[in-house]
Design a protein around this motif. Structure first.
Motif, short mmCIF file in Angstrom:
data_model
loop_
_atom_site.label_atom_id
_atom_site.label_comp_id
_atom_site.label_asym_id
_atom_site.label_seq_id
_atom_site.Cartn_x
_atom_site.Cartn_y
_atom_site.Cartn_z
N ARG A 27 5.82 7.50 -0.10
CA ARG A 27 4.62 7.40 1.17
C ARG A 27 3.72 7.56 0.58
N VAL A 28 2.96 7.88 -0.40
CA VAL A 28 1.54 7.38 -0.86
C VAL A 28 1.16 5.60 -1.26
N MET A 29 2.78 5.48 -1.52
CA MET A 29 2.66 4.13 -2.16
C MET A 29 2.31 3.04 -1.27
N ALA A 30 3.82 3.66 0.00
CA ALA A 30 3.96 2.50 1.33
C ALA A 30 2.49 2.95 1.63
N ALA A 31 1.37 3.76 1.80
CA ALA A 31 0.71 3.92 2.71
C ALA A 31 -0.57 2.85 1.94
N PHE A 32 -0.49 2.84 0.92
CA PHE A 32 -1.19 2.22 -0.03
C PHE A 32 -1.40 0.30 0.39
N VAL A 33 0.29 0.19 0.40
CA VAL A 33 0.69 -0.67 0.53
C VAL A 33 0.72 -1.38 1.74
N LEU A 34 0.95 -0.31 2.85
CA LEU A 34 0.48 -0.99 4.48
C LEU A 34 -0.50 -0.86 4.52
N GLY A 35 -1.61 -0.23 4.53
CA GLY A 35 -2.52 0.07 4.62
C GLY A 35 -3.78 -1.57 3.86
#
Length: 470
Positions: A27-35
């Motif tokens: 979820r942390v990586m997904a937040a970085f990638v989406l942002g």
């Protein structure tokens, strides 16, 4: 006290990588990638839109200035009646690739800066006498901007300026922006992985320390952290472990005190009952019946106390000896011989070498054999075999079996499958606790042909250390 400061090995982290993708790390990586993807998309779109608008407007203005200058030059040249439209437009210095068309009266004059382009221009309305905004057209599959301006009352100049180079530049800009967006997303994924790893490192340390404490390293504590956000968690965790250790120590002292305080009067009571039993024939019938009841109840109470103390020691982690290599086949054979069991009851298919505590495993096997005699109608078979990385001891009885609903419940305290049979209800609970303390499993199933089958599985000696490490 020992401190746990080391992190997980690379092999452990690699083995848990697919799982961690679905957890907080993912979820942390997904937040970085989406942002990063959203920011890159907005920036790339804005830069491309602004750049396209600016470069096209600059191109249009330059073409419009050129056509107005050329129209003014043609007006001056056409004042000479002897000069034809073809001669006048041929003298224009056109940029590379530009096509000029002069409509004068009912005739067309064409000037081409590149001799190779001979395609006819599209049909235009010669009656319009005011400048028209630039329009995109295609000549022989090549994009052009068409701009026109009046020369005089009877002539109009059309110019077709190529924009293929502009389109190529914009395409290159689009590719560069997309590549930069993809690169930013990749960098964001890497930064997200690093940030998630850093953020979850304290949690992994807490998890590893808790596992080691649960496996017996009760003096282990988390190292003090200077991070204000982590120090509260570290201090709370260490305080919790300290409280648990104090509670365990109190339970150990309680077990020790109970063992000492209860055994002495019970031994006295048992001895007195034994002495009275030696003079049983001297008593009348009613005192004799009371004496038999006293002997029976003191024997039951002594067995109950022994089982309860053994169960309490097992649950509190109190062991009288350290694990050592031993053979379950030899241990079971010795117990069957002491019971005068038939030699054919024991089926040894593997030596059954495990690393365990002999007294505890002996008590567990004794309880299983006693359970078969007391509740199962008698022992009909005992087998020692190897199943994968485990040694299995199988005890079969000739009883009615155990109902499916009771096959888990019978391993609880003070539970018996049949109320008609005597027993403390602690024997199987003690067996289950002992097997769990040796990292094994205990189960109850139906025996082929009728009766119950109890299976005790304990890791083989070669796999014992690996099981504890995990």
């Amino acid at each position: 006290m020992a401190s746990a400061t080391g992190s997980m090995s690379k092999a452990d982290r690699a083995s848990r990588w697919p799982v961690r993708w679905r957890g907080l790390r993912g979820r942390v990586m997904a937040a970085f990638v989406l942002g990063a993807g959203l920011v890159a998309l907005v920036l790339a779109g804005s830069v491309y839109g602004i750049s396209t608008s600016y470069m096209e407007s600059q191109r249009v203005r330059s073409i419009e200035r050129a056509v107005n200058i050329h129209a003014e030059l043609l007006r001056l040249r056409l004042d000479d009646p002897a000069l034809s439209g073809d001669e006048a437009i041929a003298e224009l210095a056109l940029p590379t690739g530009t096509i000029a068309m002069l409509h004068r009266g009912s005739t067309w004059s064409i000037a081409d800066a590149d001799d190779g382009i001979t395609a006819a221009p599209p049909v235009v309305d010669p009656t319009v006498a005011v400048p028209q905004a630039a329009t995109r057209v295609e000549l022989a599959g090549v994009p052009y901007l068409r701009v026109w301006a009046p020369v005089d009352d009877t002539a109009v100049l059309y110019e077709f300026a190529p924009v293929q180079e502009l389109d190529s530049t914009l395409a290159m800009l689009r590719t560069i922006l997309l590549a930069c967006a993809a690169l930013s997303v990749t960098v964001a994924a890497a930064v997200g992985a690093w940030a998630a790893d850093r953020a979850l490192s304290p949690l992994r340390q807490v998890s590893a320390t808790a596992s080691r404490i649960a496996s017996g390293e009760q003096d282990l504590r988390l190292a003090h952290s200077t991070d204000e956000d982590l120090s509260t968690t570290v201090n709370s965790f260490n305080a919790m472990v300290d409280a648990l250790q104090r509670r365990i120590e109190r339970e150990r002292r309680l077990v020790s005190d109970l063992s000492h305080e209860l055994r002495t009067p019970l031994t006295t009571l048992t001895t007195s009952a034994t002495v009275l039993a030696g003079h049983r024939e001297e008593l009348s019938q009613r005192p004799r019946a009371a004496l038999d009841l006293l002997v029976e109840e003191t024997s039951y109470l002594r067995g109950l106390l022994d089982d309860m103390l053994a169960l309490a020691r097992a649950e509190a982690g109190i062991h009288r000896s350290e694990p050592a290599p031993l053979s379950l086949a030899e241990l079971l054979g010795h117990l069957l011989s002491s019971r005068d069991s038939a030699p054919g009851l024991l089926d040894v298919r593997d030596e059954g070498m495990v690393r365990g505590r002999r007294m505890e495993l002996e008590r567990a096997l004794v309880n299983l054999l006693a359970n078969a005699d007391r509740h199962g109608g008698g022992l009909v078979g005992a087998r020692v075999e190897r199943e994968g990385a485990e040694i299995r001891v199988i005890i079969d009885d000739a009883g009615p079996g155990v109902a499916v609903a009771d096959r888990t419940r019978i391993f609880e305290r003070f539970v018996t499958a049949s109320r008609a049979t005597a027993g403390t209800g602690i024997g199987l609970a003690l067996v289950a606790e002992t097997v769990a303390g040796h990292h094994g499993t205990l189960s109850c199933t139906d025996r082929p042909g009728g009766g119950a089958r109890f299976t005790m599985s304990i890791p083989a000696m070669a796999d014992f250390c690996h099981t504890i490490a995990n």
